[in-house]
Motif scaffolding. Structure first.
Motif, PDB file in Angstrom:
ATOM      1  N   PRO A 156       0.840  -1.209   0.000  1.00 14.51           N
ATOM      2  CA  PRO A 156       0.000   0.000   0.000  1.00 14.51           C
ATOM      3  C   PRO A 156       0.875   1.259   0.000  1.00 14.51           C
ATOM      4  O   PRO A 156       2.019   1.235   0.456  1.00 14.51           O
ATOM      5  CB  PRO A 156      -0.785  -0.103   1.310  1.00 14.51           C
ATOM      6  CG  PRO A 156      -0.698  -1.533   1.709  1.00 14.51           C
ATOM      7  CD  PRO A 156       0.600  -2.042   1.172  1.00 14.51           C
ATOM      8  N   LYS A 157       0.316   2.334  -0.496  1.00 11.93           N
ATOM      9  CA  LYS A 157       1.010   3.626  -0.497  1.00 11.93           C
ATOM     10  C   LYS A 157       1.004   4.210   0.910  1.00 11.93           C
ATOM     11  O   LYS A 157       0.152   3.856   1.725  1.00 11.93           O
ATOM     12  CB  LYS A 157       0.308   4.579  -1.469  1.00 11.93           C
ATOM     13  CG  LYS A 157       0.445   4.164  -2.916  1.00 11.93           C
ATOM     14  CD  LYS A 157      -0.303   5.141  -3.810  1.00 11.93           C
ATOM     15  CE  LYS A 157      -0.028   4.890  -5.252  1.00 11.93           C
ATOM     16  NZ  LYS A 157      -0.671   3.786  -5.868  1.00 11.93           N
ATOM     17  N   PRO A 158       1.943   5.114   1.219  1.00 16.87           N
ATOM     18  CA  PRO A 158       1.937   5.762   2.529  1.00 16.87           C
ATOM     19  C   PRO A 158       0.569   6.371   2.847  1.00 16.87           C
ATOM     20  O   PRO A 158      -0.066   6.978   1.979  1.00 16.87           O
ATOM     21  CB  PRO A 158       3.012   6.842   2.394  1.00 16.87           C
ATOM     22  CG  PRO A 158       3.961   6.286   1.388  1.00 16.87           C
ATOM     23  CD  PRO A 158       3.077   5.557   0.401  1.00 16.87           C
ATOM     24  N   GLY A 159       0.103   6.141   4.055  1.00 13.21           N
ATOM     25  CA  GLY A 159      -1.208   6.625   4.489  1.00 13.21           C
ATOM     26  C   GLY A 159      -2.298   5.585   4.359  1.00 13.21           C
ATOM     27  O   GLY A 159      -3.366   5.736   4.940  1.00 13.21           O
ATOM     28  N   GLU A 160      -2.054   4.516   3.602  1.00  8.78           N
ATOM     29  CA  GLU A 160      -3.050   3.464   3.438  1.00  8.78           C
ATOM     30  C   GLU A 160      -2.873   2.402   4.515  1.00  8.78           C
ATOM     31  O   GLU A 160      -1.818   2.263   5.106  1.00  8.78           O
ATOM     32  CB  GLU A 160      -2.951   2.836   2.049  1.00  8.78           C
ATOM     33  CG  GLU A 160      -3.302   3.788   0.938  1.00  8.78           C
ATOM     34  CD  GLU A 160      -3.187   3.187  -0.445  1.00  8.78           C
ATOM     35  OE1 GLU A 160      -3.767   3.776  -1.365  1.00  8.78           O
ATOM     36  OE2 GLU A 160      -2.529   2.136  -0.623  1.00  8.78           O
ATOM     37  N   ARG A 161      -3.938   1.631   4.759  1.00  7.07           N
ATOM     38  CA  ARG A 161      -3.926   0.602   5.801  1.00  7.07           C
ATOM     39  C   ARG A 161      -3.497  -0.740   5.248  1.00  7.07           C
ATOM     40  O   ARG A 161      -3.693  -1.044   4.086  1.00  7.07           O
ATOM     41  CB  ARG A 161      -5.315   0.447   6.408  1.00  7.07           C
ATOM     42  CG  ARG A 161      -5.717   1.601   7.303  1.00  7.07           C
ATOM     43  CD  ARG A 161      -7.045   1.314   7.927  1.00  7.07           C
ATOM     44  NE  ARG A 161      -6.948   0.113   8.744  1.00  7.07           N
ATOM     45  CZ  ARG A 161      -7.323   0.035  10.002  1.00  7.07           C
ATOM     46  NH1 ARG A 161      -7.852   1.064  10.585  1.00  7.07           N
ATOM     47  NH2 ARG A 161      -7.199  -1.072  10.684  1.00  7.07           N
ATOM     48  N   ILE A 162      -2.951  -1.565   6.158  1.00 10.74           N
ATOM     49  CA  ILE A 162      -2.604  -2.941   5.840  1.00 10.74           C
ATOM     50  C   ILE A 162      -2.751  -3.771   7.111  1.00 10.74           C
ATOM     51  O   ILE A 162      -2.539  -3.270   8.217  1.00 10.74           O
ATOM     52  CB  ILE A 162      -1.165  -3.056   5.271  1.00 10.74           C
ATOM     53  CG1 ILE A 162      -0.894  -4.470   4.785  1.00 10.74           C
ATOM     54  CG2 ILE A 162      -0.142  -2.586   6.286  1.00 10.74           C
ATOM     55  CD1 ILE A 162       0.389  -4.622   3.992  1.00 10.74           C
ATOM     56  N   ASP A 163      -3.173  -5.013   6.953  1.00  8.10           N
ATOM     57  CA  ASP A 163      -3.233  -5.947   8.071  1.00  8.10           C
ATOM     58  C   ASP A 163      -2.052  -6.891   7.944  1.00  8.10           C
ATOM     59  O   ASP A 163      -1.803  -7.449   6.875  1.00  8.10           O
ATOM     60  CB  ASP A 163      -4.538  -6.749   8.057  1.00  8.10           C
ATOM     61  CG  ASP A 163      -5.727  -5.926   8.490  1.00  8.10           C
ATOM     62  OD1 ASP A 163      -5.533  -4.969   9.260  1.00  8.10           O
ATOM     63  OD2 ASP A 163      -6.853  -6.225   8.063  1.00  8.10           O
ATOM     64  N   LEU A 164      -1.310  -7.053   9.019  1.00 10.03           N
ATOM     65  CA  LEU A 164      -0.134  -7.914   9.051  1.00 10.03           C
ATOM     66  C   LEU A 164      -0.149  -8.756  10.310  1.00 10.03           C
ATOM     67  O   LEU A 164      -0.659  -8.309  11.341  1.00 10.03           O
ATOM     68  CB  LEU A 164       1.149  -7.075   9.065  1.00 10.03           C
ATOM     69  CG  LEU A 164       1.449  -6.200   7.870  1.00 10.03           C
ATOM     70  CD1 LEU A 164       2.617  -5.273   8.176  1.00 10.03           C
ATOM     71  CD2 LEU A 164       1.765  -7.060   6.660  1.00 10.03           C
ATOM     72  N   PRO A 165       0.433  -9.957  10.245  1.00 11.65           N
ATOM     73  CA  PRO A 165       0.615 -10.723  11.481  1.00 11.65           C
ATOM     74  C   PRO A 165       1.531  -9.939  12.416  1.00 11.65           C
ATOM     75  O   PRO A 165       2.461  -9.262  11.959  1.00 11.65           O
ATOM     76  CB  PRO A 165       1.295 -12.002  11.003  1.00 11.65           C
ATOM     77  CG  PRO A 165       1.011 -12.087   9.540  1.00 11.65           C
ATOM     78  CD  PRO A 165       0.888 -10.668   9.064  1.00 11.65           C
ATOM     79  N   GLU A 166       1.286 -10.024  13.709  1.00 11.34           N
ATOM     80  CA  GLU A 166       2.065  -9.278  14.702  1.00 11.34           C
ATOM     81  C   GLU A 166       3.566  -9.551  14.579  1.00 11.34           C
ATOM     82  O   GLU A 166       4.374  -8.646  14.711  1.00 11.34           O
ATOM     83  CB  GLU A 166       1.592  -9.598  16.116  1.00 11.34           C
ATOM     84  CG  GLU A 166       0.176  -9.124  16.422  1.00 11.34           C
ATOM     85  CD  GLU A 166       0.046  -7.609  16.473  1.00 11.34           C
ATOM     86  OE1 GLU A 166       1.014  -6.935  16.860  1.00 11.34           O
ATOM     87  OE2 GLU A 166      -1.029  -7.113  16.121  1.00 11.34           O
TER      88      GLU A 166
END
Length: 76
Positions: A31-41
């Protein structure tokens, strides 16, 4: 030594990308800066330490209960 395998079963959290990251992750552009992403901890901890992402802030403000006037619109 066995390689550590990334699994989708690991806990995920919401993060916001702070810096441009080149390449792909799981076959998709980052994702571009400012966008959200879900990642494993486990994976996110490295990116947090490097300053590439930050924890996303969630809105915890309680919503006011709706009333009949809010749902029905203007009456004539």
């Amino acid at each position: 030594m066995a390689a550590r395998k990334r699994t989708q079963a690991a806990a995920t959290g919401g993060y916001v990308v702070r810096a441009s990251i080149s390449g792909t992750r799981d076959g998709k552009d980052w994702p571009k800066p400012g966008e959200r992403i879900d990642l494993p901890e486990v994976e996110a901890s490295d990116y947090l330490a490097a300053g590439f992402i930050e924890k996303a802030v969630t809105d915890t403000t309680p919503k006011a209960p709706s009333t009949d006037a809010d749902e029905g619109g203007a009456s004539e």
